[in-house]
Design a protein around this motif. Structure first.
Motif, mmCIF file in Angstrom:
data_model
loop_
_atom_site.group_PDB
_atom_site.id
_atom_site.type_symbol
_atom_site.label_atom_id
_atom_site.label_comp_id
_atom_site.label_asym_id
_atom_site.label_seq_id
_atom_site.Cartn_x
_atom_site.Cartn_y
_atom_site.Cartn_z
ATOM 1 N N LEU A 89 0.824 -1.208 0.000
ATOM 2 C CA LEU A 89 0.000 0.000 0.000
ATOM 3 C C LEU A 89 0.859 1.259 0.000
ATOM 4 N N HIS A 90 1.974 1.234 0.739
ATOM 5 C CA HIS A 90 2.892 2.378 0.795
ATOM 6 C C HIS A 90 2.212 3.651 1.289
ATOM 7 N N MET A 91 1.467 3.559 2.376
ATOM 8 C CA MET A 91 0.784 4.739 2.907
ATOM 9 C C MET A 91 1.792 5.859 3.170
ATOM 10 N N LYS A 92 1.494 7.021 2.629
ATOM 11 C CA LYS A 92 2.380 8.179 2.795
ATOM 12 C C LYS A 92 1.512 9.416 2.958
ATOM 13 N N ARG A 100 -6.152 8.209 -1.749
ATOM 14 C CA ARG A 100 -7.584 8.123 -1.457
ATOM 15 C C ARG A 100 -8.390 7.797 -2.708
ATOM 16 N N LEU A 101 -7.982 8.324 -3.853
ATOM 17 C CA LEU A 101 -8.673 8.002 -5.094
ATOM 18 C C LEU A 101 -8.666 6.495 -5.338
ATOM 19 N N VAL A 102 -7.502 5.893 -5.158
ATOM 20 C CA VAL A 102 -7.367 4.452 -5.391
ATOM 21 C C VAL A 102 -8.049 3.663 -4.285
ATOM 22 N N LEU A 103 -7.837 4.059 -3.037
ATOM 23 C CA LEU A 103 -8.382 3.290 -1.923
ATOM 24 C C LEU A 103 -9.907 3.386 -1.863
ATOM 25 N N ASP A 104 -10.470 4.534 -2.180
ATOM 26 C CA ASP A 104 -11.933 4.638 -2.231
ATOM 27 C C ASP A 104 -12.484 3.727 -3.322
ATOM 28 N N ALA A 105 -11.809 3.723 -4.473
ATOM 29 C CA ALA A 105 -12.238 2.826 -5.560
ATOM 30 C C ALA A 105 -12.090 1.370 -5.136
ATOM 31 N N PHE A 106 -11.018 1.067 -4.412
ATOM 32 C CA PHE A 106 -10.794 -0.300 -3.921
ATOM 33 C C PHE A 106 -11.899 -0.738 -2.964
ATOM 34 N N GLY A 120 0.187 -7.814 -7.291
ATOM 35 C CA GLY A 120 0.596 -6.447 -7.584
ATOM 36 C C GLY A 120 0.325 -5.536 -6.407
ATOM 37 N N ALA A 121 0.810 -4.309 -6.480
ATOM 38 C CA ALA A 121 0.644 -3.359 -5.396
ATOM 39 C C ALA A 121 -0.796 -2.872 -5.312
ATOM 40 N N LEU A 122 -1.264 -2.641 -4.088
ATOM 41 C CA LEU A 122 -2.567 -2.006 -3.925
ATOM 42 C C LEU A 122 -2.489 -0.538 -4.344
ATOM 43 N N TYR A 123 -1.332 0.087 -4.071
ATOM 44 C CA TYR A 123 -1.118 1.454 -4.547
ATOM 45 C C TYR A 123 0.357 1.628 -4.891
ATOM 46 N N SER A 124 0.615 2.202 -6.050
ATOM 47 C CA SER A 124 1.981 2.553 -6.445
ATOM 48 C C SER A 124 1.978 3.963 -7.016
ATOM 49 N N PHE A 178 -11.697 -0.088 -10.161
ATOM 50 C CA PHE A 178 -11.224 -1.460 -10.307
ATOM 51 C C PHE A 178 -12.191 -2.235 -11.189
ATOM 52 N N GLY A 179 -11.654 -3.240 -11.882
ATOM 53 C CA GLY A 179 -12.479 -4.086 -12.728
ATOM 54 C C GLY A 179 -11.850 -5.453 -12.898
ATOM 55 N N SER A 180 -12.473 -6.300 -13.708
ATOM 56 C CA SER A 180 -11.950 -7.637 -13.962
ATOM 57 C C SER A 180 -10.531 -7.541 -14.512
ATOM 58 N N ALA A 181 -9.669 -8.415 -14.030
ATOM 59 C CA ALA A 181 -8.240 -8.345 -14.393
ATOM 60 C C ALA A 181 -7.992 -8.998 -15.745
#
Length: 619
Positions: A14-17, A25-31, A269-273, A308-311
């Motif tokens: 996740l690399h929280m910073k 937040r954009l990615v995590l809210d979508a997650f 893969g990373a949850l956030y990069s 997020f969607g089908s991989a």
């Protein structure tokens, strides 16, 4: 033996910073939005595995606190997992550069030793390696020790082993990051990570027989020294069914066949990069034990859609992988939407009729469902501004009856004797049946079943049998096991007695095994006790509610429903309140109903005390 499959949520990197919070937040809210939808489709995870790089810089002030507030707390709410069902292992970003510098001298002797295997094992036995790992990752350890995961068998700073008997699952968490350089002077960790064999071998020996075993670590084995990699592979050979890791931000799922079975390796893969061309995603892993059937579901973050969607970018199957044809057959037979619609219709008719037949007959002649008035409910919430509430950490806020019947929350209702908690649970069941199938109402666990705490007694499948007895005949092809396995039941348990150790153990084991379902408990509270949160030590989260006595508004609603033609409503309301206060009894549903029933035949009746009220009613 558990008949249902269980689900594991695997996230990593996740690399929280703190100074990246907007983009994160954009990615995590979508997650979280996507995960919520996937949980509804595939089932809520019983276990969360977070394989390292929780934060970007472990030396940043309070970054782990921000991680909890911004992400972990929300994650647990979406997945319906308790604090005891999330398991961690550290990554290279969870190393503190300050700790690396502090241990520079004590660590230097482990670099390129002549006999690496024996020398590193000796460093573990004499306590040097655990001490170095603790110094280098102290903020990480301080953070994860808050969670106290279920099933701890053994462990130290390098390896922890957990065993979850209800899931037939063992989890081994390995700290591959402790010996990393932390990016200092841009030194690479590739093929330089040291790992003692001894604690891993010790943990392997303690794994119970016939378990499904998951090993979680941050780095792929190829990042270890050649000696450490070979020792790890040899020690885990034929012992591990699923091997999870991250670090390289490149998803590579594969099934490795060997002479004694197979191992599923999930390099996620990373949850956030923050690097634009790096993959971001996560996976849900569904396992049927003891057959060891696997269904893996990957989800990818698409930058342009910010969703997020089908991989489909990592497989031609839309991000789905099955361990074998039998696994695909098994996971394809889960209850579909058409069958759920049939169950909703059954619940709205047959189950509703069944509940009314069981619980509509009360002390008064009129049906309880016609007289029921939702009682005052309050919930304890944390008081952020304590200056307004004195020394109390919690305040009480109103909680609507509809919030129980229309939500997915697990609930504990505590109440003083005779305040109507049993009736409340029964009417929750009835209301859920009544609204079942409505577009804007209902919960995922839409089939209610009312049980008594006494049903949780020792014996084979006693609770399952009690649920079966609590429901009418099910639609063809549906069993209680199917409903439990799919998480479609809201199980209301009345009169939970925290002091009964045996039954509480059975209740906890049942909740643990079938936690995708929803649970609503009532528990008694003595009149002398103050309002405090009830802690049942359950593996899922619960909201604590308190059931209070009727207000004038509630009593007015009851009088209106009583529809007494001989006395004006407001006059009757005043009489009820006055008489109850005169004999110093609380304005509970039962006391109010008894008095109304007597006054219907004798408007002049005035009780001396509660025993005379009951005696007159029985006459």
């Amino acid at each position: 033996m558990r008949e249902k499959h269980f689900t594991v949520l695997h996230i990593t990197d996740l690399h929280m910073k703190i100074d990246r919070l907007y983009n994160q937040r954009l990615v995590l809210d979508a997650f979280l939005n996507d995960l919520d939808a996937q949980c509804k489709e595939h089932g809520y995870p019983e276990v969360i595995l977070f394989t390292g790089d929780l934060v970007h810089n472990a030396d940043d002030d309070k970054v782990y606190d921000r991680l909890f507030d911004e992400f972990i707390d929300k994650l647990l709410q979406v997945t319906n997992c308790g604090y005891s069902r999330i398991y961690f292992c550290p990554g290279n970003h969870d190393l503190q550069r300050t700790g690396i510098k502090e241990t520079e001298d004590s660590f230097s002797k482990f670099l390129n030793p002549q006999d690496e295997r024996d020398f590193v094992n000796e460093g573990f036995f004499n306590g040097d390696i655990p001490k170095i790992a603790r110094q280098r990752q102290r903020h990480y350890f301080d953070f994860v020790e808050f969670f106290e995961p279920d099933g701890f068998l053994c462990g130290d700073e390098i390896v922890q082993l957990y065993d979850l008997d209800p899931l037939n699952l063992s989890i081994m968490s390995i700290n591959t990051a402790w010996s990393g350089f932390g990016g200092i002077e841009k030194k690479s960790d590739l093929r330089k990570l040291i790992l003692p064999e001894a604690p891993i071998a010790n943990a392997v020996e303690k794994i119970p027989n016939d378990r499904f075993v998951i090993c979680a670590q941050h780095h792929p084995t190829s990042w270890l020294t050649e000696t450490a990699e070979q020792c790890l592979i040899d020690t885990l050979a034929d012992k591990v069914d699923m091997h999870l890791f991250g670090h390289v931000h490149d998803p590579r799922p594969e099934i490795i066949k060997n002479y004694n079975g197979s191992t599923f390796r999930n390099q996620s893969g990373a949850l956030y990069s923050w690097i634009e061309d790096r993959y971001m995603g996560y996976s849900l892993l569904k396992v049927k034990s003891p057959e060891k059937h696997l269904h893996a579901v990957w989800r990818t973050y698409f930058q342009r859609r910010k969703a997020f969607g089908s991989a489909e970018d990592i497989s031609d199957t839309g991000g789905h992988l099955y361990s074998c044809p039998q696994a695909e057959t098994y996971f394809s037979t889960e209850i579909g939407e058409a069958k759920k619609e049939e169950l909703k219709s059954w619940c709205n008719t047959e189950n509703k009729r069944h509940i009314e037949e069981l619980f509509d007959q009360g002390m008064a002649e009129k049906p309880i469902s016609k007289l029921f008035v939702a009682p005052p409910l309050t919930r304890q919430v944390f008081a952020e501004d304590r200056s307004e509430v004195g020394s109390n950490e919690f305040i009480e806020v109103p909680f609507a009856f509809s919030e129980i019947t229309e939500s997915n929350d697990n609930i504990i209702v505590s109440a003083h004797p005779e305040y109507g908690k049993s009736t409340l649970l029964q009417q929750i069941c009835r209301r859920m049946c009544e609204t079942c199938g409505e577009d804007d109402h209902g919960t995922e666990a839409f089939i209610p079943a009312f049980l008594n705490f006494q049903d949780f007694a020792p014996g084979t499948n006693r609770v399952e049998k009690a649920i079966r007895n609590a429901l009418p005949d099910l639609p063809a092809g549906i069993t209680i096991k199917t409903l439990l396995n799919e998480g479609l039941l809201t199980i209301c348990v009345d009169d939970v007695d925290i002091s009964n150790v045996t039954k509480m153990r059975i209740l906890r084991d049942f909740v643990s095994e079938y936690n995708p379902n929803r649970f609503i408990f009532s528990t008694p509270r003595s009149r002398e006790s103050s309002y405090v949160r009830v802690d049942l030590a359950m593996p899922v989260q619960f909201k604590n509610l308190f059931l209070g006595q009727f207000s004038r508004k509630n009593l007015r609603a009851l009088v209106k429903k009583w529809d007494e033609p001989n006395i004006a409503e407001e006059k009757l309301l005043d009489r009820v309140i006055s008489e109850l206060r005169a004999i110093n009894v609380p304005q509970t549903p039962i006391n109010s109903t008894l008095l109304l029933d007597i006054m219907s035949s004798d408007p002049t009746f005035s009780p001396i005390n509660r025993p005379t009220l009951i005696e007159r009613f029985l006459e």
